[in-house]
Structures are given as structure tokens and as C-alpha cells.
Design a protein around this motif. Structure first.
Motif, PDB file in Angstrom:
ATOM      1  N   VAL A 131       0.841  -1.206   0.000  1.00  7.37           N
ATOM      2  CA  VAL A 131       0.000   0.000   0.000  1.00  7.37           C
ATOM      3  C   VAL A 131       0.878   1.258   0.000  1.00  7.37           C
ATOM      4  CG1 VAL A 131      -1.690   1.318   1.345  1.00  7.37           C
ATOM      5  CG2 VAL A 131      -1.935  -1.158   1.126  1.00  7.37           C
ATOM      6  N   GLU A 132       1.897   1.240   0.860  1.00  5.14           N
ATOM      7  CA  GLU A 132       2.793   2.394   0.977  1.00  5.14           C
ATOM      8  C   GLU A 132       3.500   2.684  -0.356  1.00  5.14           C
ATOM      9  OE1 GLU A 132       5.139   2.119   4.724  1.00  5.14           O
ATOM     10  OE2 GLU A 132       6.757   2.736   3.366  1.00  5.14           O
ATOM     11  N   THR A 133       3.956   1.624  -1.003  1.00  8.17           N
ATOM     12  CA  THR A 133       4.654   1.797  -2.283  1.00  8.17           C
ATOM     13  C   THR A 133       3.700   2.345  -3.342  1.00  8.17           C
ATOM     14  OG1 THR A 133       6.015  -0.097  -1.696  1.00  8.17           O
ATOM     15  CG2 THR A 133       6.177   0.671  -3.966  1.00  8.17           C
ATOM     16  N   ALA A 134       2.477   1.790  -3.375  1.00  5.85           N
ATOM     17  CA  ALA A 134       1.499   2.265  -4.367  1.00  5.85           C
ATOM     18  C   ALA A 134       1.237   3.759  -4.160  1.00  5.85           C
ATOM     19  CB  ALA A 134       0.206   1.481  -4.234  1.00  5.85           C
ATOM     20  N   LYS A 135       1.144   4.138  -2.892  1.00  3.83           N
ATOM     21  CA  LYS A 135       0.850   5.537  -2.556  1.00  3.83           C
ATOM     22  C   LYS A 135       2.032   6.433  -2.932  1.00  3.83           C
ATOM     23  CE  LYS A 135      -1.075   7.999   1.395  1.00  3.83           C
ATOM     24  NZ  LYS A 135      -1.441   7.827   2.800  1.00  3.83           N
ATOM     25  N   ASN A 136       3.218   6.068  -2.438  1.00  6.08           N
ATOM     26  CA  ASN A 136       4.400   6.915  -2.661  1.00  6.08           C
ATOM     27  C   ASN A 136       4.793   7.011  -4.125  1.00  6.08           C
ATOM     28  OD1 ASN A 136       4.455   7.291   0.049  1.00  6.08           O
ATOM     29  ND2 ASN A 136       6.096   5.813   0.454  1.00  6.08           N
ATOM     30  N   GLU A 137       4.623   5.889  -4.837  1.00  2.44           N
ATOM     31  CA  GLU A 137       5.064   5.865  -6.241  1.00  2.44           C
ATOM     32  C   GLU A 137       3.919   6.164  -7.212  1.00  2.44           C
ATOM     33  OE1 GLU A 137       8.252   5.193  -7.275  1.00  2.44           O
ATOM     34  OE2 GLU A 137       8.973   4.976  -5.214  1.00  2.44           O
ATOM     35  N   VAL A 147       1.600 -18.948  -3.888  1.00  4.51           N
ATOM     36  CA  VAL A 147       1.487 -20.367  -4.231  1.00  4.51           C
ATOM     37  C   VAL A 147       0.955 -21.189  -3.058  1.00  4.51           C
ATOM     38  CG1 VAL A 147       2.791 -22.394  -4.971  1.00  4.51           C
ATOM     39  CG2 VAL A 147       3.248 -20.211  -6.023  1.00  4.51           C
ATOM     40  N   LEU A 148       1.222 -20.744  -1.850  1.00  2.58           N
ATOM     41  CA  LEU A 148       0.721 -21.451  -0.670  1.00  2.58           C
ATOM     42  C   LEU A 148      -0.761 -21.130  -0.472  1.00  2.58           C
ATOM     43  CD1 LEU A 148       3.598 -20.756   1.894  1.00  2.58           C
ATOM     44  CD2 LEU A 148       3.273 -22.797   0.490  1.00  2.58           C
ATOM     45  N   THR A 149      -1.504 -22.065   0.095  1.00  4.13           N
ATOM     46  CA  THR A 149      -2.914 -21.798   0.378  1.00  4.13           C
ATOM     47  C   THR A 149      -3.052 -20.583   1.294  1.00  4.13           C
ATOM     48  OG1 THR A 149      -3.226 -24.179   0.279  1.00  4.13           O
ATOM     49  CG2 THR A 149      -5.059 -22.906   1.121  1.00  4.13           C
ATOM     50  N   LEU A 150      -2.130 -20.468   2.247  1.00  6.37           N
ATOM     51  CA  LEU A 150      -2.253 -19.339   3.174  1.00  6.37           C
ATOM     52  C   LEU A 150      -1.956 -17.991   2.516  1.00  6.37           C
ATOM     53  CD1 LEU A 150       0.802 -18.401   4.286  1.00  6.37           C
ATOM     54  CD2 LEU A 150       0.518 -20.410   5.718  1.00  6.37           C
ATOM     55  N   ALA A 151      -1.429 -18.027   1.303  1.00 10.28           N
ATOM     56  CA  ALA A 151      -1.208 -16.764   0.573  1.00 10.28           C
ATOM     57  C   ALA A 151      -2.542 -16.091   0.267  1.00 10.28           C
ATOM     58  CB  ALA A 151      -0.447 -17.019  -0.720  1.00 10.28           C
ATOM     59  N   LEU A 152      -3.611 -16.893   0.166  1.00 10.81           N
ATOM     60  CA  LEU A 152      -4.929 -16.319  -0.125  1.00 10.81           C
ATOM     61  C   LEU A 152      -5.344 -15.353   0.991  1.00 10.81           C
ATOM     62  CD1 LEU A 152      -6.782 -19.518  -1.435  1.00 10.81           C
ATOM     63  CD2 LEU A 152      -5.615 -17.762  -2.778  1.00 10.81           C
ATOM     64  N   ASP A 153      -5.005 -15.711   2.233  1.00 14.41           N
ATOM     65  CA  ASP A 153      -5.311 -14.813   3.363  1.00 14.41           C
ATOM     66  C   ASP A 153      -4.501 -13.526   3.248  1.00 14.41           C
ATOM     67  OD1 ASP A 153      -7.051 -16.588   4.499  1.00 14.41           O
ATOM     68  OD2 ASP A 153      -5.527 -17.534   5.767  1.00 14.41           O
ATOM     69  N   SER A 154      -3.228 -13.677   2.889  1.00 13.67           N
ATOM     70  CA  SER A 154      -2.374 -12.486   2.758  1.00 13.67           C
ATOM     71  C   SER A 154      -2.886 -11.580   1.642  1.00 13.67           C
ATOM     72  CB  SER A 154      -0.928 -12.896   2.466  1.00 13.67           C
ATOM     73  OG  SER A 154      -0.442 -13.707   3.497  1.00 13.67           O
ATOM     74  N   MET A 155      -3.411 -12.189   0.569  1.00 10.03           N
ATOM     75  CA  MET A 155      -3.956 -11.378  -0.537  1.00 10.03           C
ATOM     76  C   MET A 155      -5.187 -10.610  -0.052  1.00 10.03           C
ATOM     77  SD  MET A 155      -3.637 -14.029  -3.699  1.00 10.03           S
ATOM     78  CE  MET A 155      -2.045 -14.421  -4.430  1.00 10.03           C
ATOM     79  N   GLN A 160      -7.713  -5.537   1.883  1.00 11.28           N
ATOM     80  CA  GLN A 160      -8.275  -4.820   3.046  1.00 11.28           C
ATOM     81  C   GLN A 160      -7.415  -3.602   3.396  1.00 11.28           C
ATOM     82  OE1 GLN A 160     -11.284  -5.472   4.518  1.00 11.28           O
ATOM     83  NE2 GLN A 160     -10.892  -3.575   5.628  1.00 11.28           N
ATOM     84  N   ALA A 161      -6.094  -3.776   3.309  1.00 11.64           N
ATOM     85  CA  ALA A 161      -5.185  -2.665   3.642  1.00 11.64           C
ATOM     86  C   ALA A 161      -5.393  -1.487   2.680  1.00 11.64           C
ATOM     87  CB  ALA A 161      -3.737  -3.145   3.613  1.00 11.64           C
ATOM     88  N   PHE A 162      -5.686  -1.803   1.408  1.00 17.91           N
ATOM     89  CA  PHE A 162      -5.992  -0.714   0.454  1.00 17.91           C
ATOM     90  C   PHE A 162      -7.294  -0.021   0.852  1.00 17.91           C
ATOM     91  CE2 PHE A 162      -2.826  -2.589  -2.431  1.00 17.91           C
ATOM     92  CZ  PHE A 162      -2.215  -1.424  -2.880  1.00 17.91           C
ATOM     93  N   LYS A 163      -8.278  -0.823   1.309  1.00 22.91           N
ATOM     94  CA  LYS A 163      -9.559  -0.228   1.756  1.00 22.91           C
ATOM     95  C   LYS A 163      -9.302   0.663   2.963  1.00 22.91           C
ATOM     96  CE  LYS A 163     -12.666  -3.947   0.308  1.00 22.91           C
ATOM     97  NZ  LYS A 163     -13.230  -5.219   0.763  1.00 22.91           N
ATOM     98  N   ASP A 164      -8.537   0.142   3.926  1.00 24.87           N
ATOM     99  CA  ASP A 164      -8.276   0.907   5.158  1.00 24.87           C
ATOM    100  C   ASP A 164      -7.567   2.226   4.850  1.00 24.87           C
ATOM    101  OD1 ASP A 164      -9.401  -1.191   6.480  1.00 24.87           O
ATOM    102  OD2 ASP A 164      -7.511  -2.059   7.190  1.00 24.87           O
ATOM    103  N   ALA A 165      -6.744   2.213   3.785  1.00 24.54           N
ATOM    104  CA  ALA A 165      -6.006   3.433   3.434  1.00 24.54           C
ATOM    105  C   ALA A 165      -6.859   4.369   2.576  1.00 24.54           C
ATOM    106  CB  ALA A 165      -4.723   3.057   2.696  1.00 24.54           C
ATOM    107  N   GLY A 166      -8.111   3.940   2.293  1.00 28.43           N
ATOM    108  CA  GLY A 166      -9.012   4.754   1.469  1.00 28.43           C
ATOM    109  C   GLY A 166      -8.587   4.788   0.013  1.00 28.43           C
TER     110      GLY A 166
END
Ligand code: B12
Length: 215
Positions: A131-137, A147-155, A160-166
């Protein structure tokens, strides 16, 4: 070319045969390059299955990864386009807790060849950094790999982090990697998903035009 043989060579970690067959693809002017890549990926899947069965170990996964990278390096020129378009910048990374980057690197090569400037944040990248990089750049297209199943949670956490940052309505997010599907994409809240790097380039190119960042 016998793509079944190529798939088997990849699954057997027969480096010489895999690389020889890739060189053959290039010697034939790149004919069958897509099929060759698919065969390598199927072989990689078998490597994963053998690992799950306990017949292969982490060292074998690493070696399989190395063979795949070498193989892709050989056929990259045939997979890629002309690379002459200017489509602007895009963020690409493997999400938090996931260290796999072979697929990401293939997608990166294809995006660059398709005319994008790729800001590759690497592996195991926390949502806040993306999010920070998208904003700054001021980058509006975000491509997340996992590739891991748990990557889906991170995605999902990244969206959500983009939503929280508006910022959610200012960016387009595409997700991809082995566990990603239509349903997963919906659950994550991303705009698009893709398995093939070709579709990834197509979707991002359309977005670049929509966003007015294509020159
Ligand atoms: C090579 C490999 C490794 C290597 C990775 C090397 C590297 N530099 O990446 C190493 C040895 C490091 C590794 C480690 C581990 N691995 Co591993 N690994 C694999 C293996 C065999 C191949 C993955 C791969 O590179 N595939 C080839 C690439 C080209 O395919 P791809 O990633 O899917 O990418 C394509 C598409 O998905 C798409 N794409 C990719 N990214 C993106 C992004 C976007 C935006 C888009 C649109 C498209 C897209 O384009 C690519 C090209 O077509 C898989 C098996 C499998 N079936 O995938 C297991 C696998 C992923 N690993 C697994 C496991 C369990 C592990 C470990 C936990 C093992 C351990 N006990 O330590 C660790 C995890 C470390 C971590 N935290 O990430 C499991 C995951 C299980 C699960 N469901 O979560 C798998 C499925 C094996 C298995 N069957 O058990 N692994």
C-alpha cells in the motif's frame, strides 16, 4: 516434440533433458513454446505431489525450482512479445508468508516484454509495504502472486489494507498463483485473477489503457 517426455523429465528432475528440449523449442523458432511451458508446469505439479507423498524432499523442490528458472530463461524470448509498448508502471510481488517466486518471475518477464515497467517488491511482502509503495510511487495496477494456500489470506489482507487506506477505488488488483481461482478472487476482493501470464498481460494492458497510463 514429445511434451509428455518433457513433463516426465521435469518431474524426474532430469535437468539435461529439460534444458535440451527447451533449446530445441528455440531452434525451431519458438514453435510450441506455450505447450513446452505447460509441460514444465505439469512436471512441477508432479514434483509437488511427490513431495507431498514423502518421495521428494525440500532439496528436490529447490532443484526443481532451479531447473524451471533455467528452462524459462531459455524460452523467455519466444514467450515474450516485442517489448516496445509503453504501458506504465505496475507493482508485482509474492504476498506475506510466501517465499515462492518462480511463477512471479515468469509473470514479471512477460509483463516487461508486454511493455510494462515492473516494480518487483520481492517475496514475503507485507500488505502495508504494498500500500505504501502504491501511494508513494503513485502506482495504480497491483499484481499479487502466491502459491501457498495461506497466501490467499495475505492477498485478502492486502486488499483490506488498500480499503483501510481509502485507496481501494484508485487501484486495480490482479491476483494469481496455483491456489487462486474465480471463487478465491471473489473472496479476496480482487478485481481479476489469472493463471496464465498471457491473460495477466492482457488484463493489465486493458487496465493501463482505461487508467490512461498507456502512451
Ligand atoms: C519449487 C517449489 C518450492 C521452492 C520454491 C523456490 C522458489 N524460488 O520459488 C522451495 C523449495 C523454496 C519451496 C518451499 C516450500 N514449499 Co514449495 N513448492 C514448489 C513447487 C514444487 C513448485 C512451485 C512453482 O514454482 N511452480 C511453477 C510456477 C511456474 O507455477 P506458479 O507459481 O503456479 O506460477 C504460474 C501461475 O500460477 C501464474 N502466476 C504466478 N504468480 C502470478 C501472479 C499474478 C498476479 C498472476 C495473474 C498470475 C500468476 O503464472 C505462473 C506461470 O504460468 C510447488 C508444487 C506446485 N504444485 O506448485 C510446491 C508447493 C507450492 N510448496 C509447498 C510447500 C508445503 C512448501 C514448504 C512449506 C515446504 C517446507 N516444508 O519447507 C516451503 C514453504 C516456504 C514458504 N513460506 O513459502 C506446497 C504448498 C501446499 C499448500 N497448499 O500451501 C506445494 C504445493 C507442494 C505440495 N504439493 O505439497 N517450494
Amino acid at each position: 516434440m514429445d511434451y509428455k517426455e518433457l513433463e516426465k523429465a521435469m518431474a524426474d528432475l532430469d535437468e539435461d533433458t529439460v534444458l535440451d528440449m527447451m533449446k530445441e523449442v528455440m531452434n525451431n523458432g519458438g514453435e510450441g513454446v506455450q505447450e513446452a511451458m505447460d509441460a514444465c508446469q505439469k512436471g512441477m505439479s508432479e514434483v509437488g505431489d511427490l513431495f507431498e507423498k514423502g518421495e521428494y524432499f525440500v532439496g528436490d523442490l529447490i532443484f526443481a525450482g532451479e531447473i524451471m528458472v533455467e528452462a524459462m530463461d531459455i524460452i523467455k524470448p519466444a514467450l515474450a512479445g516485442t517489448g516496445s509498448k509503453k504501458l506504465g508502471r505496475i507493482i508485482l510481488c509474492t504476498v506475506k508468508d510466501d517465499l515462492h517466486d518462480i511463477g512471479k518471475n515468469i509473470v514479471k518477464a512477460m509483463l516487461e516484454a508486454g511493455g510494462f515497467e515492473v516494480l518487483d517488491l520481492g517475496i514475503d511482502v507485507p500488505a502495508e509495504k504494498i500500500v505504501e509503495t502504491a501511494k508513494n510511487e503513485n502506482i495504480k495496477i497491483i499484481a499479487l502472486s502466491g502459491v501457498l494456500t495461506l497466501a490467499l489470506d495475505s492477498m485478502k489482507n492486502t486488499v483490506q489494507a488498500f480499503k483501510d487506506a481509502g485507496m481501494r477505488d484508485q487501484v486495480k488488483i490482479i491476483v494469481g498463483g496455483n491456489p487462486v481461482s474465480e471463487d478465491a478472487c471473489k473472496a479476496i476482493g480482487a478485481d481479476e485473477w489469472a493463471y496464465s501470464p498471457q491473460k495477466t498481460v492482457k488484463v493489465c494492458t486493458e487496465w493501463a489503457k482505461e487508467l490512461g497510463q498507456a502512451q
